[in-house]
Design a protein around this motif. Structure first.
Motif, PDB file in Angstrom:
ATOM      1  N   LYS A  53       0.861  -1.294  -0.086  1.00  0.00           N
ATOM      2  CA  LYS A  53       0.002   0.020  -0.131  1.00  0.00           C
ATOM      3  C   LYS A  53       0.814   1.361   0.117  1.00  0.00           C
ATOM      4  O   LYS A  53       1.819   1.565   0.884  1.00  0.00           O
ATOM      5  N   ALA A  54       0.471   1.968  -0.857  1.00  0.00           N
ATOM      6  CA  ALA A  54       1.194   3.241  -1.003  1.00  0.00           C
ATOM      7  C   ALA A  54       0.369   4.447  -1.583  1.00  0.00           C
ATOM      8  O   ALA A  54      -0.540   4.271  -2.177  1.00  0.00           O
ATOM      9  N   VAL A  55       0.924   5.662  -1.287  1.00  0.00           N
ATOM     10  CA  VAL A  55       0.079   6.664  -1.974  1.00  0.00           C
ATOM     11  C   VAL A  55       1.114   8.094  -2.297  1.00  0.00           C
ATOM     12  O   VAL A  55       2.168   8.270  -1.384  1.00  0.00           O
ATOM     13  N   ALA A  56       0.973   8.641  -3.406  1.00  0.00           N
ATOM     14  CA  ALA A  56       1.902   9.567  -3.945  1.00  0.00           C
ATOM     15  C   ALA A  56       1.489  11.153  -3.227  1.00  0.00           C
ATOM     16  O   ALA A  56       0.270  11.246  -3.321  1.00  0.00           O
ATOM     17  N   LEU A  57       2.342  11.646  -2.746  1.00  0.00           N
ATOM     18  CA  LEU A  57       1.827  13.001  -1.916  1.00  0.00           C
ATOM     19  C   LEU A  57       2.948  14.290  -2.245  1.00  0.00           C
ATOM     20  O   LEU A  57       4.135  14.057  -2.114  1.00  0.00           O
ATOM     21  N   PRO A  58       2.479  15.112  -2.993  1.00  0.00           N
ATOM     22  CA  PRO A  58       3.354  16.276  -3.285  1.00  0.00           C
ATOM     23  C   PRO A  58       3.540  17.124  -2.188  1.00  0.00           C
ATOM     24  O   PRO A  58       2.881  17.287  -1.115  1.00  0.00           O
ATOM     25  N   GLY A  59       4.509  18.039  -2.414  1.00  0.00           N
ATOM     26  CA  GLY A  59       5.078  19.050  -1.405  1.00  0.00           C
ATOM     27  C   GLY A  59       6.310  19.249  -1.314  1.00  0.00           C
ATOM     28  O   GLY A  59       7.247  18.469  -1.497  1.00  0.00           O
ATOM     29  N   ASP A  60       6.735  20.657  -1.197  1.00  0.00           N
ATOM     30  CA  ASP A  60       8.124  21.113  -1.111  1.00  0.00           C
ATOM     31  C   ASP A  60       8.429  21.088   0.256  1.00  0.00           C
ATOM     32  O   ASP A  60       7.771  21.991   1.096  1.00  0.00           O
ATOM     33  N   VAL A  61       9.551  20.389   0.775  1.00  0.00           N
ATOM     34  CA  VAL A  61       9.716  20.611   2.257  1.00  0.00           C
ATOM     35  C   VAL A  61      10.270  21.626   2.611  1.00  0.00           C
ATOM     36  O   VAL A  61      10.183  21.805   3.818  1.00  0.00           O
ATOM     37  N   ALA A  62      10.806  22.501   1.657  1.00  0.00           N
ATOM     38  CA  ALA A  62      11.226  23.912   2.163  1.00  0.00           C
ATOM     39  C   ALA A  62       9.982  24.968   2.544  1.00  0.00           C
ATOM     40  O   ALA A  62      10.286  26.106   3.096  1.00  0.00           O
ATOM     41  N   ASN A  63       8.821  24.516   2.260  1.00  0.00           N
ATOM     42  CA  ASN A  63       7.633  25.375   2.419  1.00  0.00           C
ATOM     43  C   ASN A  63       6.824  24.768   3.554  1.00  0.00           C
ATOM     44  O   ASN A  63       6.276  23.716   3.434  1.00  0.00           O
ATOM     45  N   GLU A  64       6.790  25.463   4.544  1.00  0.00           N
ATOM     46  CA  GLU A  64       6.185  25.065   5.910  1.00  0.00           C
ATOM     47  C   GLU A  64       4.462  24.536   5.654  1.00  0.00           C
ATOM     48  O   GLU A  64       4.162  23.580   6.198  1.00  0.00           O
ATOM     49  N   GLU A  65       3.708  25.503   4.799  1.00  0.00           N
ATOM     50  CA  GLU A  65       2.471  25.026   4.528  1.00  0.00           C
ATOM     51  C   GLU A  65       2.473  23.567   3.780  1.00  0.00           C
ATOM     52  O   GLU A  65       1.593  22.985   3.974  1.00  0.00           O
ATOM     53  N   PHE A 108      20.103  25.952   1.956  1.00  0.00           N
ATOM     54  CA  PHE A 108      19.837  25.728   3.442  1.00  0.00           C
ATOM     55  C   PHE A 108      18.177  25.402   3.742  1.00  0.00           C
ATOM     56  O   PHE A 108      17.753  24.817   4.547  1.00  0.00           O
ATOM     57  N   ASP A 109      17.809  26.162   2.586  1.00  0.00           N
ATOM     58  CA  ASP A 109      16.130  26.221   2.854  1.00  0.00           C
ATOM     59  C   ASP A 109      15.487  24.655   2.526  1.00  0.00           C
ATOM     60  O   ASP A 109      14.730  24.245   3.525  1.00  0.00           O
ATOM     61  N   VAL A 110      16.040  23.945   1.719  1.00  0.00           N
ATOM     62  CA  VAL A 110      15.721  22.381   1.462  1.00  0.00           C
ATOM     63  C   VAL A 110      16.523  21.723   2.487  1.00  0.00           C
ATOM     64  O   VAL A 110      15.359  20.794   3.016  1.00  0.00           O
ATOM     65  N   ASN A 111      17.608  21.613   2.632  1.00  0.00           N
ATOM     66  CA  ASN A 111      18.397  20.573   3.299  1.00  0.00           C
ATOM     67  C   ASN A 111      18.442  20.739   4.632  1.00  0.00           C
ATOM     68  O   ASN A 111      18.500  19.822   5.492  1.00  0.00           O
ATOM     69  N   VAL A 112      18.171  22.155   5.244  1.00  0.00           N
ATOM     70  CA  VAL A 112      18.156  22.242   6.725  1.00  0.00           C
ATOM     71  C   VAL A 112      16.660  22.381   7.109  1.00  0.00           C
ATOM     72  O   VAL A 112      16.114  21.653   7.883  1.00  0.00           O
ATOM     73  N   LEU A 113      16.332  23.683   6.704  1.00  0.00           N
ATOM     74  CA  LEU A 113      14.887  24.177   7.201  1.00  0.00           C
ATOM     75  C   LEU A 113      14.054  22.915   6.782  1.00  0.00           C
ATOM     76  O   LEU A 113      13.119  22.510   7.838  1.00  0.00           O
TER      77      LEU A 113
END
Ligand code: NAP
Length: 247
Positions: A53-65, A108-113
């Motif tokens: 079981k799996a589901v694809a989920l979008p999202g940029d990890v650098a964006n808190e919302e 730093f936004d993507v890899n740290v934040l």
């Protein structure tokens, strides 16, 4: 009952290999991606084809919302038991004195934040004091954090150093919450990340000079990640495990 796992950046490379291996071991997997929906859908299809079981989920990890939306989507499966903080980027190789502020910001936004936001949302869900059932978190750092990556990626190496520190600190914060926190530190692994930094042959070229004489495969990193997620690693927390062929 199946346990629920979220992997950031699981549309290809190490995240994808981890999704496939974890699903084969019975985990229900949230396959996060940023831009390549088709690749994430393909990972989900492969898992479903083997009965998982799996589901694809979008999202940029650098964006808190985006991160909050991502975890809210995962909440629909039920309690979260595992998290792999894997999404990460490199940029073209150059010494620090040539790096633009824009490049440093995104690195730093993507890899740290992104890692801190993702780990925080995972902690909020898995911590027993917050109603969670406990679990395991694995951060995908890099041996670059020890090597410094001079003339190539000192920005990336610094970001990975921050992930190592987060691993050690968070393991101490969450030990009493039933949550283990560990990191794997891959070396030269043959994935598309090197092409995204403008050096498609980097892993193969530099891998030859490592003690094992070759680049690693994403599946070899996935083995360690899935072990850390599992209860088999029940006394391992705050560890940084190099998967780097001795580099
Ligand atoms: P990869 O093949 O380039 O895959 C990166 C994944 O991260 C893709 O699924 C990508 O999704 C996703 N991603 C990128 N930016 C994102 C963002 N802002 N938000 C959400 N997802 C994002 O990389 P990889 O080699 O598998 O690397 C995975 C992790 O291992 C990274 O943290 C990397 O630093 C670390 N690592 C890799 C190596 C190596 O030699 N390969 C060595 C040490 C450490 P989209 O395609 O949809 O953008």
């Amino acid at each position: 009952m199946s346990k629920n796992l979220l992997i950031t950046g699981a549309s290809r490379g190490i995240g994808r290999a981890t999704a496939l291996l974890a699903a084969a071991g019975g985990w229900t997997v949230g396959v996060n991606y940023r831009s390549d929906r088709a690749a994430a859908d393909e990972v989900v299809a492969q898992i479903e084809a083997m009965g998982g079981k799996a589901v694809a989920l979008p999202g940029d990890v650098a964006n808190e919302e985006d991160v909050q939306r991502l975890f809210e989507a995962v909440d629909r499966f039920g309690p979260l038991h595992g998290l792999v903080v894997n999404a990460g980027i490199v940029a073209p190789p150059m010494p620090l004195l040539e790096m633009s502020g824009e490049r440093l910001q995104r690195m730093f936004d993507v890899n740290v934040l992104g890692s801190y936001l993702t780990a925080r949302e995972g902690a909020r869900r898995m911590a027993r004091s917050r109603g969670g059932e406990g679990g395991s978190m694995v951060l995908v750092s890099s041996v670059a954090a020890s090597l410094g990556a001079p003339f190539e990626y000192v920005d990336y190496a610094g970001a990975k150093g921050a992930m190592d520190v987060l691993t050690r600190g968070l393991a101490k914060e969450l030990g009493g919450e039933g949550v283990r926190v560990n990191a794997v530190r891959p070396g030269l692994i043959d994935t598309e990340i090197h092409a995204s930094g403008g050096q498609p042959d980097r892993a193969e070229r530099l891998g030859k000079a490592t003690p094992l004489g070759r680049a690693g495969r994403a599946e070899e990193v996935a083995e360690a990640i899935v072990w850390l997620l599992d209860d088999k690693a029940s006394y391992t927390t705050g560890a940084l495990i190099d998967i780097a062929g001795g580099r």
